[in-house]
Design a protein around this motif. Structure first.
Motif, PDB file in Angstrom:
ATOM      1  N   GLU A   1       0.800  -1.226   0.000  1.00  0.00           N
ATOM      2  CA  GLU A   1       0.000   0.000   0.000  1.00  0.00           C
ATOM      3  C   GLU A   1       0.832   1.275   0.000  1.00  0.00           C
ATOM      4  O   GLU A   1       0.374   2.310  -0.484  1.00  0.00           O
TER       5      GLU A   1
ATOM      6  N   ILE B   1     -12.246  -7.425  13.195  1.00  0.00           N
ATOM      7  CA  ILE B   1     -11.673  -7.015  11.907  1.00  0.00           C
ATOM      8  C   ILE B   1     -12.506  -5.885  11.298  1.00  0.00           C
ATOM      9  O   ILE B   1     -11.966  -4.976  10.667  1.00  0.00           O
ATOM     10  N   GLU B   2     -13.817  -5.907  11.516  1.00  0.00           N
ATOM     11  CA  GLU B   2     -14.666  -4.827  10.992  1.00  0.00           C
ATOM     12  C   GLU B   2     -14.272  -3.493  11.628  1.00  0.00           C
ATOM     13  O   GLU B   2     -14.317  -2.457  10.976  1.00  0.00           O
TER      14      GLU B   2
ATOM     15  N   MET C   1     -11.211  -2.119   9.968  1.00  0.00           N
ATOM     16  CA  MET C   1     -11.486  -1.709   8.595  1.00  0.00           C
ATOM     17  C   MET C   1     -12.194  -0.356   8.535  1.00  0.00           C
ATOM     18  O   MET C   1     -12.247   0.275   7.479  1.00  0.00           O
ATOM     19  N   GLY C   2     -12.712   0.091   9.651  1.00  0.00           N
ATOM     20  CA  GLY C   2     -13.314   1.421   9.721  1.00  0.00           C
ATOM     21  C   GLY C   2     -12.304   2.514  10.032  1.00  0.00           C
ATOM     22  O   GLY C   2     -12.635   3.691  10.027  1.00  0.00           O
TER      23      GLY C   2
ATOM     24  N   ASP D   1      -8.905   4.850   9.322  1.00  0.00           N
ATOM     25  CA  ASP D   1      -8.411   5.475   8.088  1.00  0.00           C
ATOM     26  C   ASP D   1      -7.118   4.839   7.583  1.00  0.00           C
ATOM     27  O   ASP D   1      -6.145   4.716   8.326  1.00  0.00           O
TER      28      ASP D   1
ATOM     29  N   VAL E   1      -6.418   1.801   6.669  1.00  0.00           N
ATOM     30  CA  VAL E   1      -6.068   0.501   7.260  1.00  0.00           C
ATOM     31  C   VAL E   1      -6.503  -0.628   6.324  1.00  0.00           C
ATOM     32  O   VAL E   1      -7.653  -0.681   5.905  1.00  0.00           O
ATOM     33  N   THR E   2      -5.578  -1.512   5.978  1.00  0.00           N
ATOM     34  CA  THR E   2      -5.879  -2.649   5.106  1.00  0.00           C
ATOM     35  C   THR E   2      -5.416  -3.949   5.738  1.00  0.00           C
ATOM     36  O   THR E   2      -4.217  -4.178   5.904  1.00  0.00           O
ATOM     37  N   PRO E   3      -6.342  -4.827   6.107  1.00  0.00           N
ATOM     38  CA  PRO E   3      -5.926  -6.141   6.578  1.00  0.00           C
ATOM     39  C   PRO E   3      -5.622  -7.080   5.416  1.00  0.00           C
ATOM     40  O   PRO E   3      -6.256  -7.001   4.359  1.00  0.00           O
TER      41      PRO E   3
ATOM     42  N   ILE F   1      -5.382 -11.154   4.967  1.00  0.00           N
ATOM     43  CA  ILE F   1      -5.646 -12.420   5.654  1.00  0.00           C
ATOM     44  C   ILE F   1      -5.063 -13.530   4.781  1.00  0.00           C
ATOM     45  O   ILE F   1      -5.399 -13.637   3.604  1.00  0.00           O
TER      46      ILE F   1
ATOM     47  N   VAL G   1      -1.436   3.264   6.203  1.00  0.00           N
ATOM     48  CA  VAL G   1      -0.737   4.308   5.453  1.00  0.00           C
ATOM     49  C   VAL G   1      -1.300   5.670   5.828  1.00  0.00           C
ATOM     50  O   VAL G   1      -2.484   5.810   6.119  1.00  0.00           O
TER      51      VAL G   1
END
Lengths: 384, 384
Positions: free
Chosen positions: B282, B330-331, B334-335, B337, B339-341, B343, B361
């Protein structure tokens, strides 16, 4: 529901390039997918957990595929809507809804929807058959020039023709159609709206289609559009209104014209990831494909802002070449700064077939535009 | 050779999470892949064009797999090197080379390589068996404290122990090993170097591992490292020298220590995509995985600069949980700013197993660090 487990299944109707780019995101989140496509050579055959072959317009194929998934989405809008409606009745979550797809699939119904919801769009007339247009012209109900559009199955510019005189009507198919007033425009713009079932809604920055000065073909998708803040605001508002009118879930790509008077009118919408959003993969915090997955699974939506300016160039089959594809000079463009080719994996090229796209990202939009032109002038989609 | 056609085949030894992230890039470029892994549940089973089950340490399994590909690479260094050497002899391009892998697989040989090439590293002694260490201590050849490392198969911190007194040696396996002088360090840094067969070479920005103040475990990988320009320059130069000494092709992740005197010494290297480069997906113009593909195919290397600052948090199985994995909250992350998981798709969790990672980032590194802490405090890798 726990999406991040193998007890959950996301169904995707269509296994083409948009589906393929959706699968990049489902793989990232380890979301289990099942794809239906008519072709055994579909790009989604690799990358999906399950892949089935079937006709997307066939009731049984869509119904039987859909009843074994938890959430069903699309990468192409020409699917059997009656099957989707019956799937909704047995509790399958279908996003976009059958109602939305039914409205959008038919351009006449789509235009009536805009009128009913006070969404700005070009004035139009509706005809059961193309042959009826001549009557309307002779009795003064319709004036040249106008745009003829087939009501059904318009996709990527097919089924659309500018009619300037009677003989332009001659070779058109005799089908249900609409005619639209030809409105001169300064810019063709697009906004992608994302909305989840909980009602969270976000818009991507306005993009601009830059046309080839002679060929009247989109050459570059530029993000953000080189327009005033006021016009961008108006376009964003119109796109938001459209998504809200549909109670849409997933992505809605809203294509618009900026008129000579800086009015914004809707051209058409696509209820899925869209060509005008491909640059989001590299340019945005959240790619349109990730956002579509987030939206249909009712996860929080990601940040839609740009990390950097992005420009997208389509890779289409060059004229005069049909057969096993070769991407001539792909190594050259990969040596240019911030350039990423995406190859869709279709084995055969033919003139104007969408074979891939290239994204250019840069902090400086002028520099990005220069590099985009170098890309366009270097790479060629030809045969061996 | 035309890599972008189905006549070309890239082989990957290992089908774990690193392989999975490589496949995202081969799919983007439509490069045909074949993967060998011992597990039928390997993450690369989905996303590869061909998937074979086999023991990576078995000569026949690796040789027979390798002889049917054009270019062979790895996502794990513990593979049968004799098979690779014989594959090279029949003209298969093997990157990294068998010679490099043989040097790196054995920590004693790796350390000798640094000494031979004037690469800075901590002073060390080599032992055929752990039991010989006691003699060295009693005759004054070795002083506490020191670091014991198994020569073979060290991976992710296993096979490493700090020895402060005799009884710390008690439960260690009696194997070929090295002892290293324990050097106090200010920072643990890493630089990923990319090099292609044509000799083009690029480095990613220096990253910093931030440790948990009590647990002595890496909590965050931070890019760029919060160090002086002079230290960053020195670390980059050492990493470049290491890659050049190996005549390396592909990625070389160089883990280093910044000493109390701001010297840079090499800890160890990994000849593949690495945990310290996950944030590049990212944060960078070119992800480490795309770069590895570019490098081993002798394509031009991509821009290694950051688009934005990036921080990476590993998702490891929580203590006390073994079984079917659940990503609690995890939800929630994901909310947040930017943030990318990611898996990895391993079905079973167990304490400290690497199950995924999360990238944060942000334009502001201080803000990114705050969000990273929120991520760390929210998500939990547990069981149902």
């Amino acid at each position: 529901m726990n999406y991040f487990s193998s007890n959950f299944k996301l169904g995707i109707l269509g296994g083409g390039q948009l589906g393929k780019m959706l699968l990049t995101e489902t793989r990232k989140f380890d979301i289990y997918t099942s794809v239906l496509d008519p072709s055994d050579e579909a790009p989604c055959k690799v990358g999906s957990n399950e892949f089935y072959i079937g006709d997307l317009m066939d009731y049984d194929a869509v119904y039987n595929f859909g009843k074994q998934v938890d959430v069903l989405t699309i990468e192409i809008e020409n699917v059997n809507v009656n099957a989707l409606e019956d799937l909704e009745k047995i509790g399958i979550k279908v996003y976009p809804s059958s109602k939305t797809l039914r409205t959008i699939q038919n351009k006449a119904t789509q235009k009536l929807f805009y009128v009913d919801h006070n969404l700005p769009t070009a004035p139009f007339s509706r005809f059961a058959y193309t042959v009826e247009i001549e009557d309307a012209i002779s009795n003064g109900g319709l004036n040249f020039p106008f745009v003829w559009k087939s009501a059904q199955f318009g996709y990527d510019g097919t089924g659309v023709k500018i009619v300037r005189e009677l003989k332009d009507l001659e070779n058109l198919p005799n089908v249900e159609c609409i005619t639209e007033k030809l409105i001169p425009f300064k810019n063709e713009l697009a906004v992608i709206v994302a909305r989840n079932p909980s009602g969270e809604i976000k818009t991507y920055p306005v993009v601009e289609m830059e046309f080839h000065p002679e060929a009247n073909q989109v050459e570059y998708v530029i993000c953000p559009a080189r327009i005033s803040a006021a016009v961008a605001k108006k376009a964003t508002e119109v796109a938001l209104q459209a998504a809200q009118a549909f109670n849409h879930v997933g992505l809605l790509a809203v294509e618009m014209f900026q008129t000579a008077d800086d009015d914004i009118i809707i051209n058409e919408v696509a209820p899925r990831p869209h060509n005008s959003g491909h640059q989001t993969i590299e340019a945005s915090f959240t790619s349109q494909f990730e956002q579509h997955v987030r939206a249909v699974l009712d996860l929080p939506l990601g940040n839609t802002a740009n990390k950097l300016n992005g420009i997208m160039v389509n890779l289409v089959g060059a004229e005069g070449y049909t057969g096993d594809v070769v991407y001539k000079n792909i190594e050259t463009i990969m040596g240019m700064d911030g350039v990423t080719p995406h190859i869709y994996g279709k084995k055969q090229t033919r003139p104007f077939r969408k074979m891939g796209h290239v994204t250019i990202v840069n902090e400086d939009i002028v520099e990005a535009r220069k590099i985009a032109e170098c890309v366009k002038n270097s790479i060629q989609v030809i045969t061996e």
